[in-house]
Each structure stands twice: as structure tokens, then as C-alpha cells.
Design an enzyme around this catalytic site. Structure first.
Site, short mmCIF file in Angstrom:
data_model
loop_
_atom_site.label_atom_id
_atom_site.label_comp_id
_atom_site.label_asym_id
_atom_site.label_seq_id
_atom_site.Cartn_x
_atom_site.Cartn_y
_atom_site.Cartn_z
N CYS A 162 0.50 -1.25 0.22
CA CYS A 162 -0.55 0.07 0.06
C CYS A 162 1.18 0.91 0.04
O CYS A 162 0.31 2.38 -0.04
CB CYS A 162 -0.61 -0.25 1.05
SG CYS A 162 -1.87 -1.35 1.32
N HIS A 308 -3.42 6.73 1.80
CA HIS A 308 -3.65 5.71 1.60
C HIS A 308 -5.15 5.11 2.02
O HIS A 308 -5.15 5.86 3.70
CB HIS A 308 -3.09 4.41 2.20
CG HIS A 308 -3.07 2.75 1.70
ND1 HIS A 308 -4.03 3.13 0.81
CD2 HIS A 308 -2.81 2.07 3.53
CE1 HIS A 308 -3.83 1.22 1.27
NE2 HIS A 308 -3.56 1.51 2.39
N ASN A 338 -10.21 -0.54 0.73
CA ASN A 338 -8.92 -0.36 0.56
C ASN A 338 -8.36 -1.08 -0.94
O ASN A 338 -7.82 -2.35 -0.99
CB ASN A 338 -8.34 -1.14 1.77
CG ASN A 338 -6.86 -1.67 2.13
OD1 ASN A 338 -5.65 -1.02 1.28
ND2 ASN A 338 -6.33 -1.63 2.62
#
Length: 382
Positions: A162, A308, A338
């Protein structure tokens, strides 16, 4: 120092010579530390001015068509919309289906970014594709290069989960500032739905698929670099907190019967949620502070937070630390979940295209995830 850096003009060369001369004089009277420090600072300033500045000129994104809602997940596991949304902020996510591939999303996102930048694909010198879930184990960047027709570009993958997009952005900056490339396509994309146990409530509620891209180009020598400051960190001792391990069953050549010809596979994602949450809440504000320090800036100079998109509570904690109101935090977590390396360019693309992020705005970016890795970049848009 003077021999290893290009001196832009005579005035700066004279400044360096004066600093060296003064250093020699001061050194003879017993104060070498201060003199050396001054020489180093002067040389660093000259070197900084001689580096090529860069700018982000285009951004784009792409998403799968299939929407999986919290209500859909309630049919698969013991959960409901309120339970998921209150703990994560997520209500929907997009998932690859019906033959869609990550590569196709990357092509769409890249073409959108190139169009905004006014750059042709064959003008791209380098492609950096941040992903942990390529369509091919050997990488996604080469397929993307072919898919958009970037015939003159070198292309390779960057794997940092990520944090990948921010690390890709920082890496691209170094190529441009060093003069090794003039136009770079930085892509962040993942399809982690492939590695989710859709009967595991702790992970299946979190992840979605998507892709985002930016075009970075070299600027004029007298312009300011759009990457104002950056910082990046890793801690391999925390790797166990978030994993997707290879599903090895031993030495494959020595397995019996059909097992020796079995498919090579990875296990599903496993995560120690509380540990990852504590890591993020602790590390993200600190890495943003480090990037601001690198930029010589303070928190009150930040216009937007583009982080993020992992959990709304993490976003809120970082915003509180920066002193930013909720309306200055770009969040699309509720719609997409996500999306790993895609989440920051996805959020940036939406905020630029709907007019929230405008030319001249200072954006604090921060990525964090498996590895463990975390990174931040302070950019000026436009």
C-alpha cells in the site's frame, strides 16, 4: 563537492570559492567545524539548484464495473452494513469480474493521465508500476508498456504494497532530478480480491480493486520541483502483521505423483488488524512530519491530505494531528474500500477532476502497509 556538481552560473561558483576561502581562514584559527559546515551547506545549495525540477502534469484512474456492497457481504459472512461502516468507513468496493484484468485497468488509468498531461505514450521514458498483484508473476509494467504503446520506455514493477505508489513517486523524482528521464508514468494498481478469503469477515470487508496513474515531467531549471519533500521507512520485523505467503508444500521436484505438477499458488491475505491499526496511527503522522521537515514546511501550509485509504479512523487521526478539518481530507474509502497501491492516485484523480485540488495547492500524501513500509511525499499540484 565543487568537482562533482554542475555549477549553474558564475555567481554561484564565486560564492562557493568564497566559502572555501573563508573555511581555510577560519580553520587556521581553530574553528574547523563551523567552516566545514558552511562549505557543505553552500555546496548542497548549489547542487540542489543544478538538479532538474519535476512536475506532475496528469492523473487518471480506472475501476472494475462490479460493485460489492456491505449488504452483499452480509449474505456471505456474519456481518451487516452498520457493523462494517462503523469500524472501517467502507460501504462498497469494486472487484474484478467477467474476465477483467488489472492490466486493462492500468491501460485505462494511464491513458487518462497521459491525456490530461498532453503527453503521447511514445514520449514516455520510464514506467514504474507499483503493484503486489500483477496479472503475471513476472510483472505488470511490460504489459502496460505494450498496452499503451510506450515503445520508447523502460518499464518495471515496484512492490511495496500500500506504500508502493508514494515510493514510486519518490523514485521517479530521483530519475528526473538526476536527468536520467524527462517523462515518467507512475502507476499504482492492485487486485487483492484475488487473495481474499471471502468467508473471512476480518479481511473480506476491507479490500477492493482499482488502478491510478500520474505523469511526471521535467520542468524548467529555474522552476520549483513539485515534490517539495519526502520521507520513507521500512520495518521488516512487522512483516508478520500483514502477509500473503506463497502456498509451498515442500520441495516441488520431490513431491509425489501429480503434486509435482501442481499450480504454484499464494495463500489468502492474513492480517493482525489491531497491530496494523496501531502501527498506522503511530507511524503515519510521524512520516508526514518527516516529509514536512524535509520540505522546510509546517503543518499549517498543507491544503489537502491524500492518504492511503485503509480505515476512516486512521484518516481522521492523521488529519487531527495535522490540524486539518474533515473537508480537507480526500476520502473515497466508503465507495472503493482499500485498493492498496491504487488508493492514493484514485483519490487524487477524483479530487483534481472535481475541482477540489487546484493548481498551487499543497498536498500531503502518505502510504503505509505490508512490509511493513510507510512513506510520505509533500507535493504542490499544478
Amino acid at each position: 563537492q565543487a568537482r562533482t556538481h554542475r555549477i549553474p552560473n558564475m555567481q554561484q561558483a564565486i560564492q562557493l570559492q568564497q566559502a572555501i576561502s573563508q573555511a581555510a581562514v577560519v580553520g587556521r584559527v581553530g574553528r574547523p567545524r563551523a567552516s566545514i559546515s558552511r562549505v557543505v551547506r553552500c555546496a548542497a545549495q548549489i547542487a540542489s539548484r543544478s538538479l532538474t525540477p519535476c512536475k506532475i502534469t496528469g492523473v487518471g484512474s480506472a475501476l472494475p464495473k462490479l460493485i460489492v456492497s456491505n449488504d452483499d457481504l452480509a449474505k456471505l459472512v456474519d456481518t451487516n452494513d452498520e457493523w462494517i461502516a462503523s469500524r472501517t468507513g467502507i460501504r462498497n468496493r469494486r472487484v474484478l469480474a467477467n474476465g477483467e484484468t488489472l492490466g486493462e485497468l492500468a491501460v485505462k488509468a494511464s491513458k487518462a493521465a497521459l491525456e490530461m498531461a498532453g503527453v503521447q505514450a511514445d514520449q514516455i521514458d520510464l514506467i514504474l508500476f507499483a503493484t503486489s498483484s500483477p496479472d503475471d508473476l513476472f510483472g505488470a509494467a511490460g504489459q502496460l508498456q505494450a498496452g499503451i504503446g510506450a515503445k520508447n520506455a523502460c518499464a518495471f514493477d515496484l512492490t511495496a504494497a500500500c506504500s508502493g505508489f508514494v515510493l514510486g513517486l519518490i523514485t521517479a523524482t530521483q530519475y528526473i532530478r538526476a536527468g536520467s528521464a524527462k517523462r515518467i508514468l507512475v502507476v499504482g494498481g492492485d487486485a487483492l480480491s484475488r487473495f481474499v478469503d471471502w468467508r473471512d469477515r476480518s479481511t473480506c470487508i476491507l479490500f477492493g480493486d482499482g488502478c491510478g496513474a500520474v505523469v511526471m515531467t521535467a520542468g524548467e531549471l529555474d522552476a520549483q520541483c513539485c515534490i517539495l519533500g519526502s520521507a520513507m521507512r521500512s520495518d521488516g520485523t512487522g512483516q508478520k502483521s500483514l502477509t500473503c505467503l506463497f502456498g509451498s508444500k515442500g520441495s516441488k521436484p520431490h513431491l509425489e505423483g501429480e503434486a509435482a505438477s501442481s499450480l504454484g499458488t499464494y495463500n489468502n491475505i492474513t492480517m493482525q488488524g489491531q497491530e496494523v491499526f496501531r502501527f498506522a496511527v503511530r507511524s503515519v503522522p510521524a512520516i508526514i512530519d518527516s516529509a514536512l521537515l524535509d520540505a522546510g514546511m509546517t503543518k499549517d501550509q498543507v491544503d489537502w491530505l491524500v492518504m492511503h485509504q485503509a480505515n476512516q479512523r486512521i484518516l481522521d487521526a492523521a488529519a487531527l494531528r495535522l490540524g486539518l478539518p474533515p473537508e480537507r481530507v480526500v476520502s473515497n474509502l466508503a465507495d472503493y474500500g482499500n485498493t492498496s497501491a491504487a488508493s492514493i492516485p484514485l483519490a487524487l484523480d477524483e479530487a483534481v477532476r472535481d475541482g477540489r485540488v487546484k493548481a498551487g495547492d499543497v498536498v500531503a500524501m502518505a502510504g503505509f502497509g505490508a512490509g511493513l513500509t510507510w512513506a510520505s511525499a509533500i507535493i504542490r499540484w499544478g
